[in-house]
Design a protein around this motif. Structure first.
Motif, short mmCIF file in Angstrom:
data_model
loop_
_atom_site.label_atom_id
_atom_site.label_comp_id
_atom_site.label_asym_id
_atom_site.label_seq_id
_atom_site.Cartn_x
_atom_site.Cartn_y
_atom_site.Cartn_z
N ASN A 196 31.76 0.67 -19.91
CA ASN A 196 32.32 0.23 -18.64
C ASN A 196 33.83 0.38 -18.69
O ASN A 196 34.49 -0.28 -19.48
N HIS A 197 34.33 1.28 -17.87
CA HIS A 197 35.77 1.50 -17.82
C HIS A 197 36.39 0.57 -16.78
O HIS A 197 35.87 0.45 -15.67
N PRO A 198 37.50 -0.05 -17.10
CA PRO A 198 38.19 -0.85 -16.09
C PRO A 198 38.90 0.07 -15.09
O PRO A 198 39.15 1.25 -15.36
N LEU A 199 39.22 -0.49 -13.94
CA LEU A 199 39.90 0.27 -12.89
C LEU A 199 41.22 0.87 -13.40
O LEU A 199 41.58 1.98 -13.02
N SER A 200 41.89 0.15 -14.28
CA SER A 200 43.16 0.67 -14.80
C SER A 200 42.95 1.97 -15.59
O SER A 200 43.78 2.87 -15.52
N GLU A 201 41.84 2.11 -16.30
CA GLU A 201 41.56 3.36 -17.02
C GLU A 201 41.29 4.50 -16.05
O GLU A 201 41.67 5.65 -16.31
N HIS A 247 48.82 -3.37 -12.72
CA HIS A 247 48.17 -4.22 -11.71
C HIS A 247 48.82 -4.01 -10.34
O HIS A 247 48.13 -3.82 -9.33
N TRP A 278 31.90 6.84 -15.85
CA TRP A 278 32.91 6.53 -14.85
C TRP A 278 32.30 6.14 -13.51
O TRP A 278 33.00 5.65 -12.61
N GLU A 297 30.46 3.75 -12.28
CA GLU A 297 30.55 2.36 -11.81
C GLU A 297 31.97 2.05 -11.31
O GLU A 297 32.15 1.47 -10.25
N VAL A 298 32.97 2.45 -12.06
CA VAL A 298 34.34 2.15 -11.64
C VAL A 298 34.77 3.04 -10.47
O VAL A 298 35.57 2.62 -9.63
N GLN A 327 33.53 1.26 -7.61
CA GLN A 327 34.40 0.10 -7.35
C GLN A 327 35.63 0.54 -6.55
O GLN A 327 36.03 -0.12 -5.59
#
Length: 76
Positions: A6-11, A22, A64, A66-67, A70
């Motif tokens: 799960n990659h965060p939005l920042s990645e 942010h 990627w 899922e993010v 998002q």
């Protein structure tokens, strides 16, 4: 068994070459909106490389996806 990442939005923003802070993410989302009928990868503000990354990540259901979803929801 494959483990999903799960990659965060920042990645995702880093992958796209965007400001991944942010504040940078919030500013991007606040200043870009997509009409319901326009697919994320077809948005006019992406470079061809960014659009390809988003399209391939989404269509191949990669780590990627899922993010990317998002981000898609955040821009509506």
């Amino acid at each position: 068994m494959m483990e999903s990442i799960n990659h965060p939005l920042s990645e995702l923003f880093e992958q796209l070459g965007l400001d991944a802070s942010h504040d940078g993410i919030e500013q991007f989302i606040a200043s870009h909106t997509l009409p319901a009928e326009l697919e994320l990868a077809n948005a006019p503000f992406w470079s061809p490389a960014q659009a390809n990354f988003l399209k391939e990540g989404w269509q191949s259901d990669s780590d990627w996806a899922e993010v990317i979803d998002q981000l898609n929801v955040s821009l509506r």
